[in-house]
Design an enzyme around this catalytic site. Structure first.
Site, PDB file in Angstrom:
ATOM      1  N   HIS A 101      36.727  46.555  29.852  1.00 36.59           N
ATOM      2  CA  HIS A 101      35.328  46.123  30.072  1.00 36.59           C
ATOM      3  C   HIS A 101      35.131  44.669  30.421  1.00 36.59           C
ATOM      4  O   HIS A 101      34.278  43.993  31.002  1.00 36.59           O
ATOM      5  CB  HIS A 101      34.095  46.231  28.871  1.00 36.59           C
ATOM      6  CG  HIS A 101      34.421  45.551  27.698  1.00 36.59           C
ATOM      7  ND1 HIS A 101      34.871  45.743  26.604  1.00 36.59           N
ATOM      8  CD2 HIS A 101      33.942  44.092  27.540  1.00 36.59           C
ATOM      9  CE1 HIS A 101      34.968  44.857  25.731  1.00 36.59           C
ATOM     10  NE2 HIS A 101      34.229  43.937  26.274  1.00 36.59           N
ATOM     11  N   ASP A 131      39.371  51.479  26.293  1.00 37.02           N
ATOM     12  CA  ASP A 131      38.997  50.163  26.515  1.00 37.02           C
ATOM     13  C   ASP A 131      40.075  49.128  26.578  1.00 37.02           C
ATOM     14  O   ASP A 131      40.145  48.405  26.035  1.00 37.02           O
ATOM     15  CB  ASP A 131      37.737  49.589  25.670  1.00 37.02           C
ATOM     16  CG  ASP A 131      37.071  48.524  26.153  1.00 37.02           C
ATOM     17  OD1 ASP A 131      37.353  48.039  27.395  1.00 37.02           O
ATOM     18  OD2 ASP A 131      36.128  47.928  25.471  1.00 37.02           O
ATOM     19  N   SER A 207      36.227  39.773  23.104  1.00 44.23           N
ATOM     20  CA  SER A 207      36.878  41.014  23.349  1.00 44.23           C
ATOM     21  C   SER A 207      38.218  40.746  24.120  1.00 44.23           C
ATOM     22  O   SER A 207      38.313  39.821  24.939  1.00 44.23           O
ATOM     23  CB  SER A 207      35.776  41.560  24.540  1.00 44.23           C
ATOM     24  OG  SER A 207      34.761  42.069  23.817  1.00 44.23           O
TER      25      SER A 207
END
Length: 378
Positions: A101, A131, A207
């Site tokens: 992402h 992910d 992230s």
């Protein structure tokens, strides 16, 4: 936001401080699997913040300093805007693991190193269900990657470290424990299975950064999501993604340019000021961890020609710690940056306070510390 609303909502966190960075690309989870905007958490810290806690553990600090050098910030132009996240060097081919992402639909992106150097990277693999994505940066070929613990078995209470760039603050370090196991959920097209739940604070921009076993200094997970306002994060166990990552590394989905030169200069002066301040913080992090070689490489060539490495190192051998009390920056008429640091130094017997003025500018397309002026304060 209604308690029973299970619809996933994507929210963009716009920071005036990092306005040129655009929209931060970190995924965040509320307890009802919703996205939500988050504010910075006061528990975020730097390498210096940890040095006082672990002053008697030189191996811990040395490992942490080395790990920081292999953690990067990622900037990707996606169809949803500029996404900013983190990643870490996986092998000596210059491959970087991050979240899918973070890269979005971008093919090429920019990767910023701990010393503020920026290179072009190419997405060579991305999962449509997990992910995770892999970026190749030819300039990093031959660089030492983070150590991966493929056989790690998590237990509740394990001490961990998260490294990343929350809110654009590069190489921020947070500590905590694993306080939950086997957490599973889905966000949009991504399925998160058997996740580690952690107490180390992470935020927008974290992230893709590594979750590290504090005991061994090895990577055990990928920080990928956060609960809404409760300082609870979620990390993908590293052993879940290694098969895909290794396949992408051996068989890249796209052809990667071999150009290894830096790809980006800070044309926006606010960006350049922010990066110059970060460079000074990184300089002192290197000194605090006794990595004098890394600190010395941040100096410009003229400074290095006047002060060889041994003399530079000698100046800091008696220094036990350096604390930054205040840091300001301003742009000069020649587009260089002046950074003024007020610092407090401690050795075995004394502490002193200094005001140090640095001049920072490009040298061979890389930001360097060109000059300093030291003033001892009473």
């Amino acid at each position: 936001m209604k308690k029973n609303n299970t619809k996933i909502i994507l929210s963009a966190l716009v920071s005036t401080l990092f306005v040129s960075f655009g929209l931060f690309g970190s995924y965040i989870i509320h307890k009802n699997m919703k996205y939500s905007s988050l504010s910075a958490n006061s528990s975020l810290g730097t390498l210096h913040d940890l040095s006082s806690i672990n002053s008697n553990n030189n191996n811990f600090m040395d490992n942490l300093s080395e790990n920081q050098k292999s953690v990067v910030s990622i900037y990707a132009n996606t169809d949803k805007g500029l996404s900013q996240g983190s990643g870490f060097l996986y092998n000596n081919n210059g491959d970087i693991i991050t979240n899918a992402h973070v890269v979005g639909d971008a093919k090429d992106l920019r990767v910023r190193m701990a010393d503020t150097t920026i290179y072009l990277g190419t997405v060579i693999g991305k999962s449509t269900s997990l992910d995770v994505a892999l970026i190749r940066v030819p300039a990093l070929k031959g660089k030492t990657p983070l150590k991966i613990n493929k056989d790690y078995k998590a237990s509740l209470g394990d001490n961990i470290i998260a490294i990343g760039s929350p809110l654009g603050l590069e190489n921020t370090i947070t500590t905590g424990i694993i306080n939950g196991l086997n957490k599973s959920f889905a966000i949009e097209n991504y399925n998160y299975k058997n996740m580690y739940q952690i107490t180390a604070p992470i935020d927008n921009g974290s992230s893709g950064g590594p979750l590290i076993d504090k005991k061994t200094g090895q990577v055990i997970g990928i920080n990928s999501a956060k609960s809404g306002g409760n300082s609870i994060g979620f990390s993908i166990p590293i052993n879940q993604v290694l098969q895909d990552v290794e396949a992408w590394s051996k068989n890249p989905a796209v052809l990667v340019t071999t150009d290894v030169t830096p790809k980006y200069r800070y044309e926006d002066m606010e960006d350049k000021k922010i990066s110059s301040e970060y460079l000074i913080k990184y300089f002192y992090d290197c000194i605090n961890s006794q990595d004098y070689v890394a600190a010395y490489t941040l100096l410009g060539s003229e400074w290095q020609s006047k002060t060889n490495y041994n003399l530079f190192r000698k100046d800091f051998l008696s220094t036990r710690s350096i604390e930054i009390l205040n840091l300001t920056s301003s742009a000069n008429s020649d587009n260089s940056i002046t950074v003024v640091a007020k610092i407090k130094t401690k050795d075995n017997t004394n502490s002193n306070t200094y005001k140090i003025t640095y001049i920072i500018d490009y040298e061979n397309n890389v930001l360097k510390i060109l000059k300093e002026n030291v003033e001892k304060l009473k």
